[in-house]
Scaffold this active site. Structure first.
Site, mmCIF file in Angstrom:
data_model
loop_
_atom_site.group_PDB
_atom_site.id
_atom_site.type_symbol
_atom_site.label_atom_id
_atom_site.label_comp_id
_atom_site.label_asym_id
_atom_site.label_seq_id
_atom_site.Cartn_x
_atom_site.Cartn_y
_atom_site.Cartn_z
ATOM 1 N N GLU A 12 0.855 -1.182 0.000
ATOM 2 C CA GLU A 12 0.000 0.000 0.000
ATOM 3 C C GLU A 12 0.894 1.237 0.000
ATOM 4 O OE1 GLU A 12 -3.636 1.864 2.720
ATOM 5 O OE2 GLU A 12 -2.042 0.701 3.677
ATOM 6 N N LYS A 23 -10.499 0.565 -0.935
ATOM 7 C CA LYS A 23 -10.376 0.367 0.513
ATOM 8 C C LYS A 23 -11.592 0.927 1.242
ATOM 9 C CE LYS A 23 -7.103 1.152 4.327
ATOM 10 N NZ LYS A 23 -5.798 1.760 4.685
ATOM 11 N N CYS A 41 -4.647 -3.175 4.368
ATOM 12 C CA CYS A 41 -4.178 -2.656 5.658
ATOM 13 C C CYS A 41 -5.245 -2.691 6.762
ATOM 14 C CB CYS A 41 -3.616 -1.247 5.461
ATOM 15 S SG CYS A 41 -2.424 -0.759 6.752
#
Length: 500
Positions: free
Chosen positions: A81, A180, A214
């Site tokens: 990321e 995300k 993440c």
């Protein structure tokens, strides 16, 4: 009668059988921990040309990693990321780094048709790297989508911008795009969260894959849904993970998530030791295949390892676990003097391990943690405690935890129990940790001195016990059962307050 050469027979058989003929029982995975080149001043606006120059510098490094992985036979590689342009931007200064990333259903190979959806130099280069090296490439970039006043949630600047993972197959075709969902704190000043979580999957000859990014790993959607409902074999995980001891270092938690969810997990982290960012790995349900954690080196690192394409079919596949079965049937062990202490701003109930061996129970609310242990030697200069936490974590996100943990204190002062500790000297001949968990989602962690994993040195039993296999090869930092009780998360817990 016409006689065909044997090669023709083989070809006709392959055509008749279709693509299933090429299914692989195992595959070679790669992850690259990238020492990202950051913008000198991410708060300063730049042109698209200047933004592309920085991204090309990072992709030059990623290109070498991709080529190296392909030469080692890797079928897929995951990059981090923020690995192409870094982080620290405002919403406005980030915009020149973004491209319009279409829905993969458009059947697009940017390498051969780069202008189909406007200027797409980053997608073109990633596509060509995948195509020219015959490898699946997973990368994290930014997507922009225009909107207007008919959309009540349209931002004031007239477009959405998303933190986005993309996957290009070995022909360079865009096969997956994920926006995300769970943005981490300051990300909310740069990106938009999609209206709903996007459980993204794609299928290859070496298994079914899902991906998320993440902070997503700490929440139910889309992470758990990909495994429990969509039954993926492998999770792809670009991350920019900041390590937090004792329970949330990258290698520790990501390997535990793979074991707890019984799925392969490919984690690629940024490498910035100055920001405590390191820790990448190739993890299987029964333990790590390869991992990297180094706060001393300034260089990136490539990991390559073999995995089962369908781990649920493997003889070593972990059985389903009833995480509270053992703990709810045993008599409560003798409870010693308890005290409270803090771990990552959460108030735990602790009890010290006074003796070289023994049984111990610590409870908090509905959670009781049981420990049976034997140290190789009870040292006077180190203290260990058993801790329990059953509550809502509210710092850097809100999520409900149930945690049982055996851990080393920072010093002989009990007030240091829960502080970050990286070294220890106490070996354990045996340990067995269990808890009366109210959730089925529990992630088993064992972390040794030097922030090292212990593959093959511990086992999870079907009754919920985390037990040692042998005397620990290195001294113990922590042995933990990290439970997530998703049903008790606050509504809209994916939207987090920003602390500046």
């Amino acid at each position: 009668m016409i006689s065909f050469p044997s090669s023709w027979h083989v070809l006709l058989f392959i055509l008749a059988m279709g693509p299933r003929t090429f299914a692989l029982d195992t595959y070679t995975a790669a992850v690259y921990e990238h020492s990202v080149i950051l913008a000198k001043n991410p708060l300063k606006p730049v042109s698209s040309e200047e933004a592309l120059k920085l991204m090309d510098e990072n992709m030059d490094v990623l290109e070498e990693a991709i080529k190296s992985a392909a030469k080692q036979g890797a079928h897929i590689i995951v990059t981090p990321e923020g690995g192409i342009y870094g982080f620290g931007f405002t919403r406005g200064t980030l915009y020149p780094y973004l491209e319009d990333i279409p829905d993969p259903q458009v059947n697009w190979i940017p390498c051969t048709d780069p202008e189909r959806f406007g200027s797409s130099p980053v997608q073109k280069r990633l596509s060509c790297l995948a195509r020219h090296n015959s490898i699946y490439v997973v990368a994290n970039i930014g997507d922009k989508k225009p909107c207007n006043s008919t959309d009540p949630k349209c931002p004031g600047d007239g477009h959405y911008q998303y933190n986005t993972d993309v996957v290009f197959d070995s022909d360079g075709k865009l096969v997956a795009r994920y926006h995300k969902f769970n943005l981490f704190m300051i990300e909310q000043l740069q990106y938009d969260s999609p209206k709903e979580p996007e459980p993204v999957t794609f299928t290859t000859p070496f298994g079914k894959f899902g991906l998320f990014t993440c902070f997503d790993v700490l929440f139910h959607d889309p992470a758990v849904t990909l495994v429990s409902k969509l039954h993926v074999d492998t999770i792809l995980f670009p991350t920019a993970w900041i390590n937090v001891l004792p329970h949330l270092t990258a290698i520790e938690f990501h390997s535990a998530w793979a074991m707890g969810m019984r799925v392969n997990f490919l984690a690629s982290n940024i490498h910035l030791p100055s920001r405590n960012m390191t820790g990448s790995g190739i993890y299987a349900p029964d333990g790590s295949r390869a991992y990297y954690y180094d706060l001393e080196s300034m260089n990136g690192h490539l990991l390559v390892a073999e995995l089962d394409s369908h781990p649920s079919r493997s003889p070593s596949y972990l059985p389903s676990v009833n995480w509270s079965l053992y703990a709810t049937t045993v008599e409560t062990f003798t409870q010693d003097y308890n005290f409270t202490g803090s771990i990552f701003f959460d108030e735990y109930t602790f009890s010290e391990l006074h003796n070289e061996a023994g049984n111990l129970t610590v409870c908090q609310k509905d959670l009781c943690c049981h420990l049976n242990y034997r140290m190789t030697e009870k040292r006077e200069d180190e203290r260990y405690v058993l801790g329990a936490f059953d509550g809502l974590h509210v710092v850097e996100g809100e999520y409900y935890l149930q945690i049982c943990t055996l851990l080393k204190c920072g010093s002989t002062d009990l007030q240091t129990c829960g502080e970050a500790v990286t070294t220890a000297h106490t070996h354990f001949d045996s340990f067995s940790l269990s808890g009366t968990f109210s959730t089925n989602y529990v992630f088993p962690e064992v972390l040794l001195s030097g922030v090292r994993l212990a593959p093959g040195e511990f086992q999870v039993l079907s009754d919920g016990r985390l037990i040692s296999q042998n005397r620990t090869p290195q001294p113990v930092l922590t042995v933990t059962l990290f439970g997530r009780w998703y049903e008790k998360d606050p509504p809209n817990s994916h939207t987090h307050s920003i602390i500046l």
